[in-house]
Design an enzyme around this catalytic site. Structure first.
Site, PDB file in Angstrom:
ATOM      1  NE  ARG A 118      -3.854  -2.173   2.299  1.00 29.82           N
ATOM      2  CZ  ARG A 118      -3.587  -3.037   3.275  1.00 29.82           C
ATOM      3  NH1 ARG A 118      -2.618  -2.775   4.147  1.00 29.82           N
ATOM      4  NH2 ARG A 118      -4.271  -4.144   3.399  1.00 29.82           N
ATOM      5  CE  LYS A 140      -2.013  12.987 -15.444  1.00 27.37           C
ATOM      6  NZ  LYS A 140      -2.496  13.182 -16.829  1.00 27.37           N
ATOM      7  CD  GLU A 182       4.811  15.338 -23.772  1.00 24.89           C
ATOM      8  OE1 GLU A 182       4.326  16.299 -23.133  1.00 24.89           O
ATOM      9  OE2 GLU A 182       4.134  14.362 -24.145  1.00 24.89           O
ATOM     10  CE  LYS A 224       3.695  16.774 -15.861  1.00 26.50           C
ATOM     11  NZ  LYS A 224       3.813  15.493 -16.539  1.00 26.50           N
ATOM     12  CD  GLU A 234      -5.361  14.897 -15.589  1.00 27.44           C
ATOM     13  OE1 GLU A 234      -5.323  13.781 -15.076  1.00 27.44           O
ATOM     14  OE2 GLU A 234      -5.039  15.115 -16.746  1.00 27.44           O
ATOM     15  NE  ARG A 238      -1.457  16.509 -13.486  1.00 27.44           N
ATOM     16  CZ  ARG A 238      -0.790  15.803 -12.610  1.00 27.44           C
ATOM     17  NH1 ARG A 238      -0.827  16.119 -11.345  1.00 27.44           N
ATOM     18  NH2 ARG A 238      -0.065  14.771 -12.991  1.00 27.44           N
ATOM     19  CG  ASN A 242      -3.582  15.569 -20.560  1.00 23.11           C
ATOM     20  OD1 ASN A 242      -2.509  14.990 -20.420  1.00 23.11           O
ATOM     21  ND2 ASN A 242      -4.529  15.543 -19.639  1.00 23.11           N
ATOM     22  CG  HIS A 245      -1.127  14.158 -24.098  1.00 28.96           C
ATOM     23  ND1 HIS A 245      -0.440  15.280 -24.476  1.00 28.96           N
ATOM     24  CD2 HIS A 245      -0.254  13.395 -23.381  1.00 28.96           C
ATOM     25  CE1 HIS A 245       0.800  15.226 -23.990  1.00 28.96           C
ATOM     26  NE2 HIS A 245       0.933  14.087 -23.331  1.00 28.96           N
ATOM     27  CG  HIS A 249      -3.763   9.070 -24.985  1.00 27.32           C
ATOM     28  ND1 HIS A 249      -4.298   9.350 -23.752  1.00 27.32           N
ATOM     29  CD2 HIS A 249      -2.423   9.148 -24.836  1.00 27.32           C
ATOM     30  CE1 HIS A 249      -3.324   9.605 -22.899  1.00 27.32           C
ATOM     31  NE2 HIS A 249      -2.176   9.497 -23.545  1.00 27.32           N
ATOM     32  CG  HIS A 262       3.553   9.586 -25.134  1.00 22.10           C
ATOM     33  ND1 HIS A 262       2.195   9.476 -25.073  1.00 22.10           N
ATOM     34  CD2 HIS A 262       3.869  10.703 -24.421  1.00 22.10           C
ATOM     35  CE1 HIS A 262       1.690  10.470 -24.355  1.00 22.10           C
ATOM     36  NE2 HIS A 262       2.679  11.229 -23.945  1.00 22.10           N
TER      37      HIS A 262
END
Lengths: 367, 367
Positions: A118, A140, A182, A224, A234, A238, A242, A245, A249, A262
């Site tokens: 955990r 992330k 990026e 960032k 997010e 934030r 993206n 993205h 994606h 990517h």
């Protein structure tokens, strides 16, 4: 060495940027609590840097975990190898997981650290430009699912990010370009002067000039970190990170993970977002073309794969995380250097953009 | 209906306890943000309560996820079924995952909620006494690994816990007893007067008297919430909740998941912790025997499986989460109603305890 502090209260952490930081034992020992350490890396990076990092960590009991390389391995089966290694070597809750590699390694090692017993400590040592300016900042972590990218994961902050710019010397040029996508993105979404700086320095970046490289990484991480600071989970602003993205994606999912890098998918996706911003009258054609030119100088693709039809995009985008209660939200440019997240656009503008990208936009290839 | 507020700042949530709460739509709608809901349950519970809960949630788009029943299914393969269902029905980030079932369902649904798109809302509807007094409070979620129980997971808080005491009518008596092991535990670790109350009411609890049941659940949840409030991430005092669990996990792991119920293993493990506290002179033999008697009246095992040798315990306990930097820490009773977490005991006392449990303690069976 430059150091940036990401301010997140009790979970604040430093980002160190500089040459040969992998050899700096004190940067690690300052942020390691226990005596056990697991270094998670892959078959490509291990021969290059694992021995050196293990040497640096000679005060600790080090468990190396060498995973197969590639986005197509960013799944549960590979993640299990990390848990197997940690449990096999009886790592306790005071252990530290160190990610040595690119974004895939960082995402998987971070998610493993968030879930092992955990939650245990986690340090990022990103070795690609993309992960240095993107994946290693913002918390992330996660893995892919056959039905969608990064669908399983956690928000989990590292104890430190240690960026050794010298590792970029072993990076394939195609991956360096993917990272530049990026870097350019930060200029587009929140730092218009940075775009001018990049136009002046993109050739030196591609030649790995250490001074401009450090500056570009520092400026990207700072951009960032500023956005992440304002919105850790997010819920709002934030999401501007993206840019490109959602379209990107869709490209990655459609082509199969790992076929397009990517950053390459983000580059083509960014051009689609620019096109749509242009259709909405928010930026001019000249501004759109200026950004496309910069991406091209970074040796990046500026059109989606020829076989992707508008309908393919619409289908993939319907399961994207940016969809809230069935409404598609996109990151677009309100003006150069200022992105917005919005679901407030006519549906036909999206369709026009997709049609324009399918076929007609190939004109930019020769621009 | 009684309501207990668990105070965790912005992640605070209510625990509602009462009869037929499954039918109370407003308790759910108050804590659901979006229009989509996934109800995660199992093959045993679904025929009993899934239709009723779906009826209650008629304002929402409900995706049922019916998993196989049993601790042996608390693994990644089963967890994937939840992700498959969520992605298959295109649940977005505003979805709510509702766990309808016992501790295994709660742990898996909670971990799935924590990881789906890096975290979505989660509501617990525990239907076993054990999960009502234990698993649904405290934010622990996760799955087992072949090398250890609950080794993969997350700390993740529900938006609400809705406890319908009427669901205990369909619970097998053996599982009711398993839940009583945890109820008795609260008396032992932090509420000595509660032990007296339990001695007076244990028969009525076993007969499912709704008044004493509500009181016992409320008092147990309040005790746990108090401990969790003080220490959400289990860095210190919270570990006293694990009385009997280190020995108990060893039993569960050794016997194979699902052979002994969790509460049964905890009961036998608690007796071992009592024995060790007694060996250390912290409690008297009379106090130890008083607690054993109460556990026996709850129809719980008070000795470990006959085939488990002391060495078996030592091996399994070496990978337990309570081990920090190689040092075994145990939850013991400083006195009745006051537990401590300590690694400060002579090794031979542990070995004497294990030897006493192996064989000699069978005398308690006839006590």
């Amino acid at each position: 060495m430059q150091t940036l502090q990401v301010d997140l209260g009790e979970r604040s952490y430093p980002i160190h940027i500089g040459e040969r930081l992998i050899d700096r034992a004190e940067l690690f020992s300052d942020r390691i609590r226990g005596r056990q350490v697991a270094v998670v890396t892959n078959e490509t990076v291990a021969p290059l840097y694992l021995d050196r990092l293990t040497q640096t960590l000679s005060d600790y009991s080090v468990t190396p975990v060498i995973l197969p390389d590639g986005e197509e391995h960013k799944n549960w089966q590979t993640l299990q190898l990390i848990f197997d290694a940690l449990l096999g070597a009886r790592h306790d809750r005071n252990t530290t997981v160190i990610a040595l590699g690119g974004g895939v390694i960082g995402d998987m090692a971070g998610y493993a650290a968030s879930s092992y017993q955990r939650g245990v400590d986690f340090i990022q040592v990103p070795t690609t430009l993309l992960s240095q300016v993107d994946s290693s900042v913002g918390g992330k972590t996660g893995i892919n699912h056959p039905l969608g990218k990064n669908m399983i994961g956690a928000f989990y902050q590292p104890r430190a990010v240690i960026i050794d710019t010298a590792t970029l010397k072993t990076l394939p040029p195609r991956e360096l370009s993917a990272g530049l996508a990026e870097v350019i993105k930060y200029g587009l979404i929140c730092d218009e002067p940075f775009l001018g700086w990049l136009e002046a320095n993109v050739d030196r970046l591609r030649a790995l000039d250490p001074v401009v490289l450090t500056e570009a990484i520092h400026r990207s991480c700072a951009a960032k970190a500023k956005v992440v600071n304002a919105d850790e989970r997010e819920s709002g602003v934030r999401a501007i990170l993206n840019l490109g993205h959602t379209f990107g994606h869709a490209i990655e999912t459609h082509m199969g993970y790992g076929v397009w890098l990517h950053g390459e998918a983000v580059s083509a996706g960014t051009v689609m977002a620019l096109e749509m911003s242009c259709q909405l009258g928010w930026i001019t054609r000249m501004e759109r073309d200026r950004a496309i030119k910069l991406l091209q100088r970074a040796a990046l693709p500026v059109v989606p794969p020829a076989q992707m039809k508008p309908q393919d995009f619409l289908e993939h985008m319907a399961v994207d995380k940016k969809v809230l209660d069935g409404r598609l939200r996109l990151v677009l440019l309100r003006r150069m250097g200022e992105a917005v997240v919005t679901g407030d656009f006519p549906r036909d503008v999206l369709e026009t953009t997709l049609s324009a990208s399918y076929g007609a936009m190939t004109e930019h290839l020769g621009a």
